[in-house]
Design a protein around this motif. Structure first.
Motif, PDB file in Angstrom:
ATOM      1  N   PHE A 118       0.829  -1.196   0.000  1.00 29.07           N
ATOM      2  CA  PHE A 118       0.000   0.000   0.000  1.00 29.07           C
ATOM      3  C   PHE A 118       0.870   1.256   0.000  1.00 29.07           C
ATOM      4  CE2 PHE A 118      -2.754  -3.293   1.740  1.00 29.07           C
ATOM      5  CZ  PHE A 118      -3.922  -3.089   1.006  1.00 29.07           C
ATOM      6  N   ALA A 119       0.233   2.398  -0.249  1.00 26.63           N
ATOM      7  CA  ALA A 119       0.976   3.657  -0.335  1.00 26.63           C
ATOM      8  C   ALA A 119       1.223   4.275   1.037  1.00 26.63           C
ATOM      9  CB  ALA A 119       0.226   4.644  -1.229  1.00 26.63           C
ATOM     10  N   ARG A 120       0.219   4.262   1.884  1.00 21.35           N
ATOM     11  CA  ARG A 120       0.330   4.823   3.228  1.00 21.35           C
ATOM     12  C   ARG A 120      -0.440   3.931   4.191  1.00 21.35           C
ATOM     13  NH1 ARG A 120      -0.461   9.591   0.098  1.00 21.35           N
ATOM     14  NH2 ARG A 120       1.401  10.909   0.110  1.00 21.35           N
ATOM     15  N   GLY A 175      -4.633   2.820  -0.688  1.00 25.95           N
ATOM     16  CA  GLY A 175      -4.234   2.182  -1.931  1.00 25.95           C
ATOM     17  C   GLY A 175      -3.258   3.034  -2.724  1.00 25.95           C
ATOM     18  N   ALA A 176      -2.516   2.392  -3.600  1.00 27.53           N
ATOM     19  CA  ALA A 176      -1.528   3.097  -4.414  1.00 27.53           C
ATOM     20  C   ALA A 176      -2.136   3.670  -5.690  1.00 27.53           C
ATOM     21  CB  ALA A 176      -0.384   2.143  -4.753  1.00 27.53           C
ATOM     22  N   GLN A 177      -3.403   3.366  -5.983  1.00 25.45           N
ATOM     23  CA  GLN A 177      -4.028   3.846  -7.210  1.00 25.45           C
ATOM     24  C   GLN A 177      -4.381   5.333  -7.090  1.00 25.45           C
ATOM     25  OE1 GLN A 177      -5.427   1.940  -4.898  1.00 25.45           O
ATOM     26  NE2 GLN A 177      -7.668   2.057  -4.864  1.00 25.45           N
ATOM     27  N   ALA A 178      -4.691   5.960  -8.214  1.00 22.20           N
ATOM     28  CA  ALA A 178      -5.103   7.362  -8.203  1.00 22.20           C
ATOM     29  C   ALA A 178      -6.439   7.507  -7.477  1.00 22.20           C
ATOM     30  CB  ALA A 178      -5.220   7.878  -9.636  1.00 22.20           C
ATOM     31  N   ASP A 179      -6.580   8.580  -6.734  1.00 24.21           N
ATOM     32  CA  ASP A 179      -7.808   8.884  -5.995  1.00 24.21           C
ATOM     33  C   ASP A 179      -8.310   7.683  -5.192  1.00 24.21           C
ATOM     34  OD1 ASP A 179      -9.868  10.490  -5.071  1.00 24.21           O
ATOM     35  OD2 ASP A 179     -11.112  10.256  -6.850  1.00 24.21           O
ATOM     36  N   PRO A 180      -7.482   7.140  -4.299  1.00 25.48           N
ATOM     37  CA  PRO A 180      -7.857   5.913  -3.583  1.00 25.48           C
ATOM     38  C   PRO A 180      -9.057   6.079  -2.664  1.00 25.48           C
ATOM     39  CG  PRO A 180      -5.903   6.897  -2.595  1.00 25.48           C
ATOM     40  CD  PRO A 180      -6.166   7.650  -3.859  1.00 25.48           C
ATOM     41  N   TRP A 181      -9.389   7.322  -2.287  1.00 29.25           N
ATOM     42  CA  TRP A 181     -10.505   7.552  -1.358  1.00 29.25           C
ATOM     43  C   TRP A 181     -11.763   8.041  -2.077  1.00 29.25           C
ATOM     44  CZ3 TRP A 181      -9.163   5.634   3.234  1.00 29.25           C
ATOM     45  CH2 TRP A 181      -7.809   5.622   3.585  1.00 29.25           C
ATOM     46  N   ARG A 182     -11.725   8.080  -3.425  1.00 27.97           N
ATOM     47  CA  ARG A 182     -12.889   8.430  -4.254  1.00 27.97           C
ATOM     48  C   ARG A 182     -13.437   9.830  -3.966  1.00 27.97           C
ATOM     49  NH1 ARG A 182     -13.996   3.998  -1.510  1.00 27.97           N
ATOM     50  NH2 ARG A 182     -13.712   1.968  -2.471  1.00 27.97           N
ATOM     51  N   GLY A 183     -12.578  10.781  -3.707  1.00 30.63           N
ATOM     52  CA  GLY A 183     -13.072  12.102  -3.314  1.00 30.63           C
ATOM     53  C   GLY A 183     -13.048  13.159  -4.394  1.00 30.63           C
ATOM     54  N   ALA A 184     -12.414  12.882  -5.534  1.00 31.39           N
ATOM     55  CA  ALA A 184     -12.286  13.916  -6.563  1.00 31.39           C
ATOM     56  C   ALA A 184     -13.656  14.384  -7.055  1.00 31.39           C
ATOM     57  CB  ALA A 184     -11.444  13.397  -7.738  1.00 31.39           C
ATOM     58  N   VAL A 218     -24.941   0.618   5.553  1.00 31.81           N
ATOM     59  CA  VAL A 218     -24.085  -0.532   5.269  1.00 31.81           C
ATOM     60  C   VAL A 218     -23.520  -0.333   3.872  1.00 31.81           C
ATOM     61  CG1 VAL A 218     -24.058  -3.022   4.844  1.00 31.81           C
ATOM     62  CG2 VAL A 218     -25.329  -2.110   6.793  1.00 31.81           C
ATOM     63  N   VAL A 219     -22.198  -0.448   3.740  1.00 31.57           N
ATOM     64  CA  VAL A 219     -21.549  -0.141   2.462  1.00 31.57           C
ATOM     65  C   VAL A 219     -20.732  -1.341   1.987  1.00 31.57           C
ATOM     66  CG1 VAL A 219     -19.919   1.361   1.254  1.00 31.57           C
ATOM     67  CG2 VAL A 219     -21.431   2.321   3.005  1.00 31.57           C
ATOM     68  N   THR A 220     -20.868  -1.645   0.712  1.00 29.08           N
ATOM     69  CA  THR A 220     -20.005  -2.597   0.019  1.00 29.08           C
ATOM     70  C   THR A 220     -19.214  -1.824  -1.024  1.00 29.08           C
ATOM     71  OG1 THR A 220     -21.523  -4.457   0.342  1.00 29.08           O
ATOM     72  CG2 THR A 220     -19.953  -4.632  -1.468  1.00 29.08           C
ATOM     73  N   SER A 221     -17.883  -1.891  -0.946  1.00 32.02           N
ATOM     74  CA  SER A 221     -17.044  -1.142  -1.882  1.00 32.02           C
ATOM     75  C   SER A 221     -16.498  -2.083  -2.949  1.00 32.02           C
ATOM     76  CB  SER A 221     -15.887  -0.463  -1.150  1.00 32.02           C
ATOM     77  OG  SER A 221     -14.947  -1.412  -0.696  1.00 32.02           O
ATOM     78  N   LEU A 222     -16.449  -1.572  -4.170  1.00 34.80           N
ATOM     79  CA  LEU A 222     -15.978  -2.382  -5.293  1.00 34.80           C
ATOM     80  C   LEU A 222     -14.510  -2.075  -5.584  1.00 34.80           C
ATOM     81  CD1 LEU A 222     -19.099  -2.267  -7.637  1.00 34.80           C
ATOM     82  CD2 LEU A 222     -18.524  -3.876  -5.820  1.00 34.80           C
ATOM     83  N   ASP A 223     -13.707  -2.088  -4.540  1.00 36.59           N
ATOM     84  CA  ASP A 223     -12.267  -1.861  -4.658  1.00 36.59           C
ATOM     85  C   ASP A 223     -11.567  -3.210  -4.495  1.00 36.59           C
ATOM     86  OD1 ASP A 223      -9.609  -1.247  -4.465  1.00 36.59           O
ATOM     87  OD2 ASP A 223      -9.808   0.131  -2.775  1.00 36.59           O
ATOM     88  N   PRO A 224     -11.069  -3.811  -5.564  1.00 33.43           N
ATOM     89  CA  PRO A 224     -10.459  -5.141  -5.450  1.00 33.43           C
ATOM     90  C   PRO A 224      -9.191  -5.151  -4.608  1.00 33.43           C
ATOM     91  CG  PRO A 224     -10.080  -4.225  -7.641  1.00 33.43           C
ATOM     92  CD  PRO A 224     -11.041  -3.313  -6.947  1.00 33.43           C
ATOM     93  N   HIS A 225      -8.544  -3.985  -4.425  1.00 31.07           N
ATOM     94  CA  HIS A 225      -7.337  -3.923  -3.610  1.00 31.07           C
ATOM     95  C   HIS A 225      -7.662  -4.083  -2.119  1.00 31.07           C
ATOM     96  CE1 HIS A 225      -5.249  -2.507  -7.191  1.00 31.07           C
ATOM     97  NE2 HIS A 225      -6.203  -1.608  -7.341  1.00 31.07           N
TER      98      HIS A 225
END
Length: 409
Positions: A87-89, A102-111, A273-280
């Motif tokens: 991971f990045a941090r 995560g190391a991907q761009a915009d890992p927290w989906r905030g843009a 209740v949240v399901t996230s579609l982040d495979p990482h």
């Protein structure tokens, strides 16, 4: 860039639903590679989980469980297959709960949340969320940079140094708590410092009541709210429509009856209740402990995703009665034993020097027999005696509260 971040925000709701549930089986397969999910979801066929009804049959993972799970199997409780070094941090939140970025761009989906409230590439943003150990500062930092903004990593406090940065860099945007935004504006006025470049804000992490909204607006700052957690990043955000909060893309949100994993009727208050579609780092039915309700229809701003009313309190209403914990799950169990009932509300109060419980239960047809059966169920499930008050259907408040403690009122 247009008014909307991308075409995903305005697609037909049925197309979004089909896309999310077409991707979900693949995410479930990735989740099952982690030992904790493999145990928790034992026997689940990912290929069969392609609808909300199928998803609702999977167990809920409560955020309140995570500290103990992380302690038992550090650092991530067995819910992440990847090693920390991938991971990045790496962060921690009170509990402690350990969160990777995560190391991907915009890992927290905030843009897209920043874009929705008017931030644009080339803007300078003053970010006053904390950068120390917890992810808040980096959530908004990474989101703003993914949008193409320059970020001043200010963190909270030290207003004198912040004034120097503001006067030098002239940021147009602010991200941080609404409370600190007011502190900053007040201190600038008192010290005759120029912070007038700040014209818009995305605030989170604290209540933003109407009175404070109006005061911030009167200072020339157009402020919007975002809702998120250290686990999931930005979950929902306000838009210029100012009608609730729009749920972020790539998330499946359910609203369930507190203490259960059962979805509530449309419009009813329940737990998020949240399901996230982040495979990482997938989250499968993470119950975050906050209450909300869905709003009908689509937003006037053109975004078509589910909208919620925002934060409406905490779902974990556990309290102690006569030295014993009473939990929402127990009230839900009583409801399952009596499916003819509507909403239930367990009221805890004092009579003299003793704790007393009264179960208020909606029903279409009250009777002494029903009352007696309910009193027996209270004793069987909660292991304490309680009285029953039968009320008419749809008469209890739609506020998500199943346990109300009136002892300190």
């Amino acid at each position: 860039m247009t008014e909307h971040y991308d075409t995903l925000e305005t697609r037909d709701p049925a197309s979004r639903e089909a896309d999310l549930f077409a991707r979900l089986p693949g995410v479930l397969r990735k989740a099952l590679e982690a030992p904790a999910y493999a145990e928790r979801l034992k026997g689940v066929d990912p290929a069969a989980v392609t609808s909300r009804a199928a998803l609702a049959r999977l167990p809920v993972l409560r955020k309140s469980e995570l500290p103990a799970l992380h302690k038992a199997a550090p650092p991530f409780g067995g819910f992440v297959k990847a090693s920390p070094g991938s991971f990045a941090r790496l962060f921690t939140s009170p509990g402690p709960i350990f969160e990777p970025e995560g190391a991907q761009a915009d890992p927290w989906r905030g843009a897209r949340a920043l874009h929705a409230v008017g931030f644009r590439p080339g803007d300078v943003v003053l970010n006053t969320f904390s950068y120390h150990l917890t992810p808040g500062g980096f959530i908004f930092d990474a989101s703003a940079r993914a949008l193409g903004c320059a970020v001043i990593p200010a963190g909270p406090g030290n207003t004198e140094a912040q004034f120097e940065l503001i006067e030098a860099y002239r940021p147009v945007g602010y991200s941080g708590t609404p409370d600190f935004l007011k502190i900053l504006l007040d201190a600038a006025a008192a010290a005759n410092r120029d912070v007038s470049s700040i014209r818009r804000a995305l605030v989170s992490g604290a209540a933003f009541p109407k009175s404070l909204q109006e005061e911030i607006k009167s200072r020339g700052v157009d402020a919007y709210q975002a809702f998120g957690t250290a686990d999931l990043g930005l979950i929902a955000f306000e838009t210029p429509a100012r009608e609730g909060m729009t749920v972020n893309e790539d998330l499946i949100m359910e609203i369930v009856r507190p203490g259960t994993g059962d979805p509530v009727a449309e419009g009813d208050v329940g737990e998020i209740v949240v399901t996230s579609l982040d495979p990482h780092h997938p989250w499968i039915r993470l119950a975050i402990g906050d209450l909300t309700a869905a709003l009908p229809g689509k937003s006037p701003c053109g975004r078509t995703n589910m909208r919620i009313r925002g934060w409406m309190g905490r779902a974990d209403q556990t309290t102690k009665v006569k030295g014993m914990f009473v939990r929402p799950e127990q009230v839900a169990e009583i409801g399952k034993r009596h499916p003819e009932l509507g909403r239930l509300r367990l009221v805890v109060s004092r009579a003299g020097e003793s704790d007393v419980m009264t179960l208020r239960a909606e029903c279409a047809r009250a009777s002494d027999q029903l009352r007696e059966r309910l009193e027996s169920s209270i004793r069987a499930v909660i292991k304490l005696g309680g009285s029953v008050e039968l009320v008419s259907s749809n008469s209890l408040p739609n506020d998500g509260k199943v346990i109300v403690d009136e002892r300190n009122q």
